[in-house]
Motif scaffolding. Structure first.
Motif, PDB file in Angstrom:
ATOM      1  N   MET A  39       0.773  -1.143   0.251  1.00  0.00           N
ATOM      2  CA  MET A  39      -0.295   0.100  -0.111  1.00  0.00           C
ATOM      3  C   MET A  39       0.613   1.350  -0.093  1.00  0.00           C
ATOM      4  N   TYR A  40       2.160   0.937   0.796  1.00  0.00           N
ATOM      5  CA  TYR A  40       2.906   2.598   1.027  1.00  0.00           C
ATOM      6  C   TYR A  40       3.014   2.870  -0.503  1.00  0.00           C
ATOM      7  N   SER A  41       3.901   1.367  -0.930  1.00  0.00           N
ATOM      8  CA  SER A  41       5.054   2.197  -1.782  1.00  0.00           C
ATOM      9  C   SER A  41       3.770   2.056  -3.844  1.00  0.00           C
ATOM     10  N   LEU A  42       2.737   1.990  -3.570  1.00  0.00           N
ATOM     11  CA  LEU A  42       1.189   2.748  -4.327  1.00  0.00           C
ATOM     12  C   LEU A  42       1.246   4.225  -4.214  1.00  0.00           C
ATOM     13  N   ASP A 104      -7.142   2.815  17.367  1.00  0.00           N
ATOM     14  CA  ASP A 104      -8.267   3.546  16.953  1.00  0.00           C
ATOM     15  C   ASP A 104      -7.544   5.166  16.166  1.00  0.00           C
ATOM     16  N   GLN A 105      -6.226   5.260  15.990  1.00  0.00           N
ATOM     17  CA  GLN A 105      -6.189   6.455  14.923  1.00  0.00           C
ATOM     18  C   GLN A 105      -6.107   5.876  13.975  1.00  0.00           C
ATOM     19  N   ALA A 106      -5.228   4.407  13.385  1.00  0.00           N
ATOM     20  CA  ALA A 106      -4.638   4.069  12.617  1.00  0.00           C
ATOM     21  C   ALA A 106      -6.404   3.089  11.283  1.00  0.00           C
ATOM     22  N   LYS A 107      -6.911   3.150  12.529  1.00  0.00           N
ATOM     23  CA  LYS A 107      -8.494   2.982  11.928  1.00  0.00           C
ATOM     24  C   LYS A 107      -8.933   3.973  11.139  1.00  0.00           C
ATOM     25  N   SER A 108      -9.034   4.569  11.417  1.00  0.00           N
ATOM     26  CA  SER A 108      -9.752   6.019  11.742  1.00  0.00           C
ATOM     27  C   SER A 108      -9.804   6.643  10.035  1.00  0.00           C
ATOM     28  N   LEU A 133      -3.817   9.408   3.556  1.00  0.00           N
ATOM     29  CA  LEU A 133      -4.428   9.068   4.978  1.00  0.00           C
ATOM     30  C   LEU A 133      -3.621   7.681   5.047  1.00  0.00           C
ATOM     31  N   VAL A 134      -3.670   6.758   3.945  1.00  0.00           N
ATOM     32  CA  VAL A 134      -2.934   5.391   4.244  1.00  0.00           C
ATOM     33  C   VAL A 134      -1.520   4.863   4.212  1.00  0.00           C
ATOM     34  N   GLN A 135      -0.652   6.192   3.889  1.00  0.00           N
ATOM     35  CA  GLN A 135       0.395   6.689   4.343  1.00  0.00           C
ATOM     36  C   GLN A 135       0.468   7.566   5.931  1.00  0.00           C
ATOM     37  N   ASN A 136      -0.244   7.335   6.095  1.00  0.00           N
ATOM     38  CA  ASN A 136      -0.226   7.626   8.460  1.00  0.00           C
ATOM     39  C   ASN A 136      -0.357   6.842   8.948  1.00  0.00           C
ATOM     40  N   LEU A 141       1.168   2.116  12.110  1.00  0.00           N
ATOM     41  CA  LEU A 141       0.864   0.598  12.090  1.00  0.00           C
ATOM     42  C   LEU A 141       2.449   0.433  12.457  1.00  0.00           C
ATOM     43  N   THR A 142       3.465   0.644  11.823  1.00  0.00           N
ATOM     44  CA  THR A 142       4.931  -0.016  11.280  1.00  0.00           C
ATOM     45  C   THR A 142       5.554   0.309  13.138  1.00  0.00           C
TER      46      THR A 142
END
Length: 175
Positions: A39-42, A104-108, A133-136, A141-142
């Motif tokens: 996902m990050y690569s995209l 919560d932050q990641a799911k949000s 948003l996906v990068q964040n 999560l990392t």
């Protein structure tokens, strides 16, 4: 004055074997990380404006797949492990509160992306903002997985009794 032995109770330097339930939770991280990397690569390609429509469409698909795997993993932690540990260290502050906040932050961020991302309906700038948003979520999560693997899971291993560890394994198998 000997101080080093005091620290072993707080996370120490010795990484022992994890019980089966904790090892199982940890073993769910590598496949999730692999999906996160994809996902990050995209998102980086989208940020650079490379094959925007195609990569954005692919990102939507990958985020949905990822969420499908992340949700049950989170449920195993939030619904079973965190409450078990919380009985010893509380849940309103400290490590468990931090872990739940990061979940919560990641799911949000993932939820906001999926709510707003519609194929063919966003401008280039909107797609870049949505990909952010996906990068964040990726960065959250990392860091989160590293904390679980290096601090939380070893802490749980030391804290929980053998009976609780068996209970943990049984309950996570059911989710």
């Amino acid at each position: 004055m000997e101080m080093s032995s005091c620290m072993s109770g707080f996370g120490g330097t010795v990484q022992g074997e994890l019980s089966e339930g904790l090892a199982r939770l940890k073993s769910e991280h590598p496949p999730l990380r692999e999906k996160m990397d994809g996902m990050y690569s995209l998102t980086q390609k989208i940020d650079q404006g490379i094959d925007m429509e195609e990569n954005f469409h692919e990102l939507i698909i990958k985020v949905k797949e990822f969420k499908g795997e992340l949700d049950p993993h989170s449920e195993r932690e939030e619904g079973v492990l965190f409450p078990m540990m919380g009985a010893y260290i509380g849940t309103t502050s400290g490590p468990i509160a931090v872990m739940e906040y990061e979940h919560d932050q990641a799911k949000s961020k993932i939820g906001a992306f999926l709510d707003q991302a519609k194929v063919g309906e966003s401008t280039t700038d909107e797609k870049k903002k949505l990909a952010e948003l996906v990068q964040n979520a990726y960065f959250i999560l990392t860091d989160h997985f590293n904390k679980e693997e290096n601090v939380l899971f070893p802490m749980a291993e030391r804290m929980l009794s053998d009976v609780e560890k068996a209970d943990l394994l049984q309950k996570i198998k059911e989710i």
